[in-house]
Design a protein around this motif. Structure first.
Motif, PDB file in Angstrom:
ATOM      1  N   ASN A 213       2.593   4.808  15.545  1.00 44.45           N
ATOM      2  CA  ASN A 213       2.539   4.621  14.091  1.00 44.45           C
ATOM      3  C   ASN A 213       3.046   3.240  13.688  1.00 44.45           C
ATOM      4  O   ASN A 213       3.675   3.083  12.653  1.00 44.45           O
ATOM      5  CB  ASN A 213       3.356   5.709  13.379  1.00 44.45           C
ATOM      6  N   ASP A 214       2.768   2.240  14.530  1.00 44.38           N
ATOM      7  CA  ASP A 214       3.246   0.900  14.253  1.00 44.38           C
ATOM      8  C   ASP A 214       2.087   0.000  13.826  1.00 44.38           C
ATOM      9  O   ASP A 214       0.928   0.417  13.752  1.00 44.38           O
ATOM     10  CB  ASP A 214       3.949   0.326  15.486  1.00 44.38           C
ATOM     11  N   PHE A 302       4.181   5.553   6.434  1.00 46.48           N
ATOM     12  CA  PHE A 302       3.383   4.458   5.919  1.00 46.48           C
ATOM     13  C   PHE A 302       1.923   4.725   6.222  1.00 46.48           C
ATOM     14  O   PHE A 302       1.575   5.219   7.286  1.00 46.48           O
ATOM     15  CB  PHE A 302       3.806   3.133   6.568  1.00 46.48           C
ATOM     16  N   SER A 303       1.073   4.383   5.290  1.00 39.86           N
ATOM     17  CA  SER A 303      -0.350   4.506   5.551  1.00 39.86           C
ATOM     18  C   SER A 303      -0.819   3.298   6.341  1.00 39.86           C
ATOM     19  O   SER A 303      -0.148   2.272   6.428  1.00 39.86           O
ATOM     20  CB  SER A 303      -1.117   4.609   4.230  1.00 39.86           C
ATOM     21  N   GLY A 650       3.408  11.160   0.244  1.00 36.40           N
ATOM     22  CA  GLY A 650       3.988   9.887  -0.107  1.00 36.40           C
ATOM     23  C   GLY A 650       3.120   8.719   0.305  1.00 36.40           C
ATOM     24  O   GLY A 650       3.568   7.591   0.326  1.00 36.40           O
ATOM     25  N   THR A 651       1.862   8.953   0.637  1.00 32.59           N
ATOM     26  CA  THR A 651       1.018   7.890   1.122  1.00 32.59           C
ATOM     27  C   THR A 651       0.380   7.145  -0.035  1.00 32.59           C
ATOM     28  O   THR A 651       0.446   7.543  -1.193  1.00 32.59           O
ATOM     29  CB  THR A 651      -0.072   8.471   2.034  1.00 32.59           C
ATOM     30  N   LEU A 652      -0.297   6.039   0.327  1.00 33.03           N
ATOM     31  CA  LEU A 652      -0.897   5.173  -0.672  1.00 33.03           C
ATOM     32  C   LEU A 652      -2.180   5.749  -1.236  1.00 33.03           C
ATOM     33  O   LEU A 652      -2.601   5.364  -2.329  1.00 33.03           O
ATOM     34  CB  LEU A 652      -1.176   3.811  -0.028  1.00 33.03           C
ATOM     35  N   GLU A 653      -2.805   6.716  -0.546  1.00 34.44           N
ATOM     36  CA  GLU A 653      -4.101   7.207  -0.978  1.00 34.44           C
ATOM     37  C   GLU A 653      -4.052   7.935  -2.315  1.00 34.44           C
ATOM     38  O   GLU A 653      -5.054   8.031  -3.021  1.00 34.44           O
ATOM     39  CB  GLU A 653      -4.686   8.158   0.087  1.00 34.44           C
ATOM     40  N   ASP A 654      -2.866   8.479  -2.685  1.00 34.10           N
ATOM     41  CA  ASP A 654      -2.781   9.253  -3.914  1.00 34.10           C
ATOM     42  C   ASP A 654      -2.945   8.390  -5.151  1.00 34.10           C
ATOM     43  O   ASP A 654      -3.217   8.901  -6.239  1.00 34.10           O
ATOM     44  CB  ASP A 654      -1.436   9.992  -3.976  1.00 34.10           C
ATOM     45  N   ALA A 655      -2.730   7.079  -5.042  1.00 30.72           N
ATOM     46  CA  ALA A 655      -2.838   6.198  -6.200  1.00 30.72           C
ATOM     47  C   ALA A 655      -4.268   5.752  -6.448  1.00 30.72           C
ATOM     48  O   ALA A 655      -4.516   5.050  -7.427  1.00 30.72           O
ATOM     49  CB  ALA A 655      -1.943   4.976  -6.006  1.00 30.72           C
TER      50      ALA A 655
END
Length: 752
Positions: A213-214, A302-303, A650-655
């Motif tokens: 996940n890096d 993090f996404s 908590g990922t970025l896709e929800d925005a």
């Protein structure tokens, strides 16, 4: 036992004896080792000659290789070299034997993990056997997962990532052929594409399982987005978008586990035994641990888009491919690139100005997949996008989608698209155009009305001065009256001196300390939140330096005078309608210039921020209950929506924007025959079979009622005109006597 029976044909028995006493049977092993070397030379010349005997020798030596490490030091490299260089000439059985023995040598720690993986990775694009391919894939994933089980094995991860980078880079020099028309990739680029495809698939699987996940993992797939083979591009784009259409079969055992309810139901029905109960408890525990691990794997911190290295260059390369090879790509592939480009632009606040010029040619209501194009357009806009670039886009949307010559769904989609763009950059709207769009709130269609009201409500909040006076609303008019103006493009608000609502958290902590009887000067216990971090040792000294007091003393008089003047001016006009008045009233209790010192004396933990959100929601709820007006209600709704979004992911896709946000509320489409039948069958589940229960309840053999019983219970108005009733009325005296005599005879015969 005489040594004479230990012949070449009796290798399993020799293998058993060697494992018991390797020193005593060294001579016999060396004989077999020399025999292996001679057979190997023959096998390399003619692989079909003595293949069965050679496979048996290979299996035998692999089983006992750990007993004679010096003699067999070259054995793994010989297997790997033969497998890679002569793969096409080997039979499927020989290939499988070689791979199985290499895996066995790795399990016995005869070879290292990286040596095994260097052999298995090149085999994936070469093999045509689905069974062998699945076995190699499962071995690679399980070996990397085992190596990273206790902690990250950075040495192995770097080596494997270098292999994956090389598999993708080897085909990067070819020309992009596209996926439509007569242009097709050549055979060489296709083979390179197969190798790169496996690199992307394995990287995605390792990311999906939470093993990697890096940023290096993201860089491998990011390189695949620019591969000449469209299939590799598509797989890489799906990875970033999180919408992988091809469902890959998981290799974990958790997919084969039965349902927990099924296991409990079986235990209730089957015979009760201790062993059965123990086995059921063990299976349930395994299911629970698998589900927990699966949930933790999905909740990534993090996404992938956030971990991109140099996102500006990545976005520019995506746009360059999209613009240069526009005629070679199909619409579906271009949509994937547009969606990823827009998400990168929106997530990292980037400006690729050519994208808006490119997308304008697709902005027509009859364009295929236009909702997805509008979503990509809206997602790419942010507060740093120049309004001059977006104004022609909004004008084009209004001309193509918002006019009386199109349907209501088209108008609603156009208004919603304009609203989403202006929500991110309100200065792109023109005042005259806004007045025309707002007039659609009087439409008879529900979707159009809702979309127009959304545009109106948006500009009431962000820039009510662009609306006509009668359209601004009460709160916006009051805000304009007190001098509230939106910030022009390129201007930022004043530097924040405090975290919003931090005073609530500070008061809450003080209250808890008072209830527990802990002095306010003692350090707070953060063992549970920060695993023993001692972060407050120096904070007391900083809080006693006095810089907070200097800030509050320096502007104390000015802040009090300004806030009181504004408070008195607004309170005389509309006391309960302005949120500013409520905030001034609440702040006035502790002083208008009070700044929380919690942020300078304590490192806030995730638990503190969670408590802060709960306290803010509680304060907003109390404000609404006190009659705070529509502003307080909107603030409460926004806080609750934020909490719900954080709870889900908590990922970025929800925005990002969805197609439902663009299309708006729609009427339910009429179901076809298949959907109606499926709904009927679903409604019948768990119900008894249809039919009357008359005549079935009190009988030994259940059956329906007879026709005589049914005729007896019929209403009189149904049978009054029947032939039977009419015949009785018209019957003569002789007919009545005959019927009566027949009834008496029948009764006598029946024993009545």
């Amino acid at each position: 036992m005489p040594r004479g029976i230990l012949l070449t044909s009796n290798l399993p028995q020799l293998q058993n004896l060697i494992k018991r006493d390797p020193v005593a049977y060294t001579e016999e092993f060396l004989q077999q080792w020399n025999h292996y070397n001679s057979i190997r030379q023959i096998f390399l010349i003619n692989p079909n000659e003595q293949a069965q005997h050679f496979r048996e020798l290979v299996t035998f030596i692999a089983q006992v290789a750990q007993c004679y490490p010096k003699e067999t030091i070259d054995f793994p490299s010989q297997l790997a070299t033969t497998l890679l260089e002569s793969y096409e000439s080997l039979t499927p059985e020989t290939r499988r034997t070689f791979v199985q023995n290499l895996v066995m040598l790795r399990n016995k720690n005869v070879i290292s993990s990286i040596n095994l993986l260097k052999t298995l990775f090149p085999l994936l694009p070469k093999t045509t056997s689905s069974t062998l391919r699945a076995s190699i894939r499962k071995t690679i994933l399980s070996d990397i997962r085992t190596a990273n089980m206790k902690g990250h094995n950075h040495k192995l991860n770097r080596s494997v990532q270098a292999l994956l980078f090389g598999m993708i880079e080897r085909g990067m020099g070819a020309e992009i052929a596209g996926d439509k028309g007569k242009a097709r990739a050549t055979q060489g680029s296709a083979s390179m594409g197969e190798e790169a495809m496996w690199a992307v698939v394995l990287t995605k699987e390792l990311w999906k399982k939470g093993i990697w996940n890096d940023a290096k993992t993201v860089a491998i797939v990011a390189l695949g987005c620019f591969h000449p083979v469209v299939k590799v591009q598509s797989a890489s784009l799906h990875y970033f978008l999180g919408s992988d259409d091809e469902e890959e079969a998981s290799d974990e055992d958790e997919d084969d586990l039965p349902d927990a309810k099924t296991i409990l139901h079986r235990r209730e029905i089957n015979k009760k035994t201790r062993s059965g109960d123990k086995k059921a408890r063990k299976t349930l525990k395994t299911i629970k641990s698998k589900q927990k691990r699966k949930t933790e794997t999905k909740a990534v911190n993090f996404s992938a888009i956030q971990l991109l290295n140099d996102p500006q260059t990545f976005a520019e390369k995506l746009y360059d491919i999209l613009n240069r090879y526009d005629k070679r790509f199909s619409l579906d592939h271009k949509l994937l690139i547009m969606q990823l480009l827009s998400r990168v632009m929106g997530g990292h606040k980037l400006c690729v100005l050519g994208f808006y010029t490119y997308v304008m040619k697709y902005l027509t209501y009859h364009q295929l997949r236009i909702p997805a194009i509008l979503v990509a357009l809206a997602q790419s806009v942010h507060e740093y996008t120049p309004p001059d670039i977006l104004t022609p886009v909004i004008r084009k949307l209004a001309q193509e989608f918002v006019h009386p010559g199109v349907g209501a769904e088209v108008i609603a989609a156009g208004l919603n698209s304009i609203r989403e763009i202006c929500r991110r950059q309100p200065w792109a709207m023109e005042e005259d155009l806004l007045g025309d769009l707002v007039e659609y709130r009087k439409s008879r269609d529900k979707a159009v009305t809702a979309a127009a009201r959304g545009v109106l409500q948006l500009f009431r909040e962000v820039n009510p001065a662009m609306l006509k006076r009668r359209e601004r609303g009460k709160d916006a008019s009051i805000g304009i009256a007190v001098g509230k103006k939106p910030l022009p493009f390129g201007h930022s608000s004043e530097a924040a001196i405090d975290i919003e609502g931090l005073l609530l958290l500070e008061d809450h902590i003080k209250k808890l300390r008072e209830e527990d009887g802990v002095p306010s000067g003692d350090e707070e216990d953060e063992q549970a939140a920060w695993d023993g971090w001692d972060v407050e040792s120096d904070s007391s000294e900083e809080s006693s330096n006095g810089w907070l007091d200097v800030e509050s003393d320096g502007g104390d008089g000015l802040e009090i005078s300004d806030s009181e003047d504004e408070h008195e001016t607004v309170e005389r006009g509309h006391k309960d309608d302005v949120e500013v008045v409520m905030e001034c009233t609440e702040v006035g209790q502790d002083g208008p210039s009070r700044v929380s010192s919690l942020a300078t004396t304590k490192i806030l933990t995730p638990a503190d921020f969670s408590m802060l959100n709960e306290l803010k929601i509680k304060s907003a709820t109390e404000s609404v209950q006190r009659g705070g007006g529509s502003a307080a209600k909107r603030k409460l709704a926004a806080l609750e929506a934020t909490r719900k979004a954080n709870a889900q992911s908590g990922t970025l896709e929800d925005a990002f924007v969805s197609e439902n946000d663009i299309l708006g509320p729609r009427k339910k489409a009429k179901a076809d025959y298949a959907e109606r039948m499926a709904s009927i069958e679903k409604g019948r589940e768990g119900r008894e079979k249809y039919g009357s229960m008359k005549g079935k309840k009190n009988k030994e053999a259940p059956s329906s009622s007879t026709n005589r019983e049914k005729a007896r219970n019929k209403p009189i108005m149904m049978i009054i005109s029947s032939n039977a009733v009419r015949g009785k009325k018209k019957a003569s005296l002789r007919q009545k006597q005959q019927k009566l005599r027949a009834h008496i005879d029948k009764a006598k015969k029946g024993g009545h």
